[in-house]
Design a protein around this motif. Structure first.
Motif, PDB file in Angstrom:
ATOM      1  N   PRO A 169      12.313  56.586  71.218  1.00  0.00           N
ATOM      2  CA  PRO A 169      13.009  57.870  71.125  1.00  0.00           C
ATOM      3  C   PRO A 169      12.332  58.801  70.118  1.00  0.00           C
ATOM      4  O   PRO A 169      11.767  58.347  69.120  1.00  0.00           O
ATOM      5  N   VAL A 170      12.411  60.101  70.380  1.00  0.00           N
ATOM      6  CA  VAL A 170      11.850  61.108  69.480  1.00  0.00           C
ATOM      7  C   VAL A 170      12.855  62.243  69.337  1.00  0.00           C
ATOM      8  O   VAL A 170      13.712  62.444  70.193  1.00  0.00           O
ATOM      9  N   GLY A 171      12.757  63.006  68.242  1.00  0.00           N
ATOM     10  CA  GLY A 171      13.625  64.151  68.043  1.00  0.00           C
ATOM     11  C   GLY A 171      14.147  64.225  66.623  1.00  0.00           C
ATOM     12  O   GLY A 171      13.848  63.367  65.775  1.00  0.00           O
ATOM     13  N   PHE A 172      14.920  65.257  66.341  1.00  0.00           N
ATOM     14  CA  PHE A 172      15.425  65.506  64.994  1.00  0.00           C
ATOM     15  C   PHE A 172      16.267  64.342  64.487  1.00  0.00           C
ATOM     16  O   PHE A 172      16.079  63.866  63.357  1.00  0.00           O
ATOM     17  N   ASP A 173      17.241  63.879  65.287  1.00  0.00           N
ATOM     18  CA  ASP A 173      18.086  62.760  64.858  1.00  0.00           C
ATOM     19  C   ASP A 173      17.254  61.510  64.588  1.00  0.00           C
ATOM     20  O   ASP A 173      17.536  60.744  63.660  1.00  0.00           O
ATOM     21  N   VAL A 174      16.229  61.295  65.393  1.00  0.00           N
ATOM     22  CA  VAL A 174      15.368  60.128  65.231  1.00  0.00           C
ATOM     23  C   VAL A 174      14.576  60.234  63.923  1.00  0.00           C
ATOM     24  O   VAL A 174      14.440  59.250  63.182  1.00  0.00           O
ATOM     25  N   ASP A 175      14.061  61.432  63.636  1.00  0.00           N
ATOM     26  CA  ASP A 175      13.321  61.634  62.388  1.00  0.00           C
ATOM     27  C   ASP A 175      14.221  61.418  61.174  1.00  0.00           C
ATOM     28  O   ASP A 175      13.813  60.791  60.191  1.00  0.00           O
ATOM     29  N   VAL A 176      15.448  61.933  61.239  1.00  0.00           N
ATOM     30  CA  VAL A 176      16.388  61.750  60.135  1.00  0.00           C
ATOM     31  C   VAL A 176      16.729  60.275  59.969  1.00  0.00           C
ATOM     32  O   VAL A 176      16.764  59.746  58.852  1.00  0.00           O
ATOM     33  N   ALA A 177      16.969  59.593  61.086  1.00  0.00           N
ATOM     34  CA  ALA A 177      17.294  58.166  61.036  1.00  0.00           C
ATOM     35  C   ALA A 177      16.154  57.359  60.427  1.00  0.00           C
ATOM     36  O   ALA A 177      16.378  56.445  59.620  1.00  0.00           O
ATOM     37  N   THR A 178      14.927  57.686  60.807  1.00  0.00           N
ATOM     38  CA  THR A 178      13.762  56.982  60.263  1.00  0.00           C
ATOM     39  C   THR A 178      13.639  57.215  58.757  1.00  0.00           C
ATOM     40  O   THR A 178      13.357  56.281  57.990  1.00  0.00           O
ATOM     41  N   TYR A 179      13.873  58.444  58.326  1.00  0.00           N
ATOM     42  CA  TYR A 179      13.815  58.777  56.892  1.00  0.00           C
ATOM     43  C   TYR A 179      14.864  57.974  56.123  1.00  0.00           C
ATOM     44  O   TYR A 179      14.570  57.390  55.066  1.00  0.00           O
ATOM     45  N   ILE A 180      16.087  57.936  56.651  1.00  0.00           N
ATOM     46  CA  ILE A 180      17.160  57.196  55.984  1.00  0.00           C
ATOM     47  C   ILE A 180      16.831  55.706  55.925  1.00  0.00           C
ATOM     48  O   ILE A 180      17.024  55.050  54.890  1.00  0.00           O
ATOM     49  N   ILE A 184      24.738  54.996  63.456  1.00  0.00           N
ATOM     50  CA  ILE A 184      24.504  55.871  64.612  1.00  0.00           C
ATOM     51  C   ILE A 184      24.209  57.282  64.131  1.00  0.00           C
ATOM     52  O   ILE A 184      24.953  57.843  63.315  1.00  0.00           O
ATOM     53  N   LEU A 185      23.108  57.849  64.633  1.00  0.00           N
ATOM     54  CA  LEU A 185      22.789  59.260  64.441  1.00  0.00           C
ATOM     55  C   LEU A 185      22.558  59.830  65.836  1.00  0.00           C
ATOM     56  O   LEU A 185      21.478  59.703  66.398  1.00  0.00           O
ATOM     57  N   ALA A 186      23.593  60.418  66.389  1.00  0.00           N
ATOM     58  CA  ALA A 186      23.553  60.844  67.788  1.00  0.00           C
ATOM     59  C   ALA A 186      24.419  62.071  67.975  1.00  0.00           C
ATOM     60  O   ALA A 186      25.409  62.034  68.713  1.00  0.00           O
ATOM     61  N   ASP A 206      13.213  67.475  49.279  1.00  0.00           N
ATOM     62  CA  ASP A 206      11.749  67.356  49.351  1.00  0.00           C
ATOM     63  C   ASP A 206      11.139  68.094  50.543  1.00  0.00           C
ATOM     64  O   ASP A 206       9.936  68.035  50.771  1.00  0.00           O
ATOM     65  N   GLY A 207      11.978  68.808  51.307  1.00  0.00           N
ATOM     66  CA  GLY A 207      11.471  69.612  52.416  1.00  0.00           C
ATOM     67  C   GLY A 207      11.332  68.885  53.731  1.00  0.00           C
ATOM     68  O   GLY A 207      10.952  69.488  54.743  1.00  0.00           O
ATOM     69  N   SER A 208      11.652  67.599  53.751  1.00  0.00           N
ATOM     70  CA  SER A 208      11.506  66.829  54.993  1.00  0.00           C
ATOM     71  C   SER A 208      12.452  67.317  56.076  1.00  0.00           C
ATOM     72  O   SER A 208      12.075  67.406  57.251  1.00  0.00           O
ATOM     73  N   ALA A 209      13.691  67.647  55.719  1.00  0.00           N
ATOM     74  CA  ALA A 209      14.666  68.099  56.717  1.00  0.00           C
ATOM     75  C   ALA A 209      14.193  69.371  57.403  1.00  0.00           C
ATOM     76  O   ALA A 209      14.283  69.502  58.634  1.00  0.00           O
ATOM     77  N   ALA A 210      13.683  70.312  56.620  1.00  0.00           N
ATOM     78  CA  ALA A 210      13.182  71.568  57.202  1.00  0.00           C
ATOM     79  C   ALA A 210      12.012  71.298  58.146  1.00  0.00           C
ATOM     80  O   ALA A 210      11.892  71.936  59.203  1.00  0.00           O
ATOM     81  N   GLN A 211      11.153  70.344  57.786  1.00  0.00           N
ATOM     82  CA  GLN A 211      10.018  70.011  58.643  1.00  0.00           C
ATOM     83  C   GLN A 211      10.481  69.355  59.937  1.00  0.00           C
ATOM     84  O   GLN A 211       9.950  69.641  61.012  1.00  0.00           O
ATOM     85  N   PHE A 212      11.493  68.495  59.845  1.00  0.00           N
ATOM     86  CA  PHE A 212      12.029  67.851  61.050  1.00  0.00           C
ATOM     87  C   PHE A 212      12.612  68.902  62.004  1.00  0.00           C
ATOM     88  O   PHE A 212      12.438  68.812  63.221  1.00  0.00           O
ATOM     89  N   LEU A 213      13.305  69.896  61.447  1.00  0.00           N
ATOM     90  CA  LEU A 213      13.871  70.965  62.278  1.00  0.00           C
ATOM     91  C   LEU A 213      12.775  71.792  62.931  1.00  0.00           C
ATOM     92  O   LEU A 213      12.871  72.155  64.109  1.00  0.00           O
ATOM     93  N   GLU A 214      11.733  72.082  62.170  1.00  0.00           N
ATOM     94  CA  GLU A 214      10.610  72.849  62.719  1.00  0.00           C
ATOM     95  C   GLU A 214       9.923  72.071  63.838  1.00  0.00           C
ATOM     96  O   GLU A 214       9.577  72.644  64.881  1.00  0.00           O
TER      97      GLU A 214
END
Length: 269
Positions: free
Chosen positions: A51-62, A95-97, A240-248
């Motif tokens: 899976p790929v996408g914003f929720d996936v990036d956030v989940a991986t970071y967490i 769950i991040l969905a 640290d700017g990661s959230a903004a990068q994930f959104l971009e």
């Protein structure tokens, strides 16, 4: 002698079983099981088994903040209708969905976050200019996914007389919209933006958002300590700017005006 021998065998078998159980428990701690959507472009979309996408990036970071590497994550598809049961039955650890935090859901699961605050919007066919706001849905057929309260927000909370059509997921809603079975689809603007970007020229967002949807990290009931750890990760992700990068990465090529402000975290119960 046979009795003593049998006792030794039974004892050995029990010891082996206990060792196997301990090994299994140890193996479980080496992975973290995370549920995400597999059918939502920009948020959680299955691409070749990953899976790929914003929720996936956030989940991986967490997960990394919790001490897990990316290859220690076990992904599961979490549909809107099975999120609570997945957490209650231990199918996943979190769950991040696009899982909006509500008082009703808090009765059966815990939430960390929110990690993002979205708003609700409406998607129509590209050539439909009659629908610009929830009020324009009066008397029209409106689709929302099973397990989501988006359509109920319009019909029940706002008192608008739309006819509800429930689908298994939002991909099915898009099919119903394409063939004219429904006049519109409503849910979070993040979800609609992903679908609109994936199908350029076919659909139109009204871009007239209303309401608020706080995306939380769903956890099994009683996960206070884990909730606090995840909230630390969310704060760090925004700082640290990661959230903004994930959104971009997820929405930068669309005309969706996503929020870039740090959400206010709710206290862990």
């Amino acid at each position: 002698m046979r009795a003593r021998r049998s006792t030794k065998i039974i004892g050995s078998v029990a010891a082996l079983a206990m060792a196997a159980a301990l090994t299994a428990c140890s193996g479980d701690s080496d992975t973290i099981r995370i549920g995400v959507k597999y059918d939502q472009p920009g948020l959680g979309l299955d691409e070749g088994g990953t899976p790929v996408g914003f929720d996936v990036d956030v989940a991986t970071y967490i997960a990394e903040h919790l001490g897990y590497t990316e290859d220690q994550i076990e992904w599961s598809e979490a549909a809107s209708a099975n999120r609570e049961s997945f957490l209650q039955q231990g199918t996943v650890d979190m769950i991040l969905a696009t899982y909006s935090i509500t008082d009703e859901r808090r009765e059966v699961v815990d939430f960390a976050g929110p990690y993002y605050v979205a708003q609700q919007d409406i998607l129509t066919a590209a050539d439909d200019t009659d629908i610009e706001s929830p009020e324009d849905l009066d008397g029209k057929v409106l689709c929302s996914a099973s397990g989501s309260r988006s359509a109920n927000n319009i019909v029940d909370d706002m008192g608008i007389g739309a006819e509800l059509r429930e689908a298994g997921n939002y991909s099915e809603c898009l099919e119903l919209l394409s063939n004219g079975t429904v006049a519109a689809v409503t849910t979070d603007n993040t979800i609609l933006a992903g679908f609109a970007a994936q199908n350029p020229g076919n659909y139109r967002m009204t871009n007239n958002p209303f309401g608020e949807e706080q995306y939380g990290v769903g956890l099994p009931k009683g996960s206070t300590e884990r909730c606090e750890e995840i909230n630390e990760a969310i704060t760090q992700m925004w700082d640290d700017g990661s959230a903004a990068q994930f959104l971009e990465d997820a929405f930068g090529e669309t005309d969706f005006a996503y929020e870039e402000s740090t959400p206010e975290l709710a206290p862990c119960a």
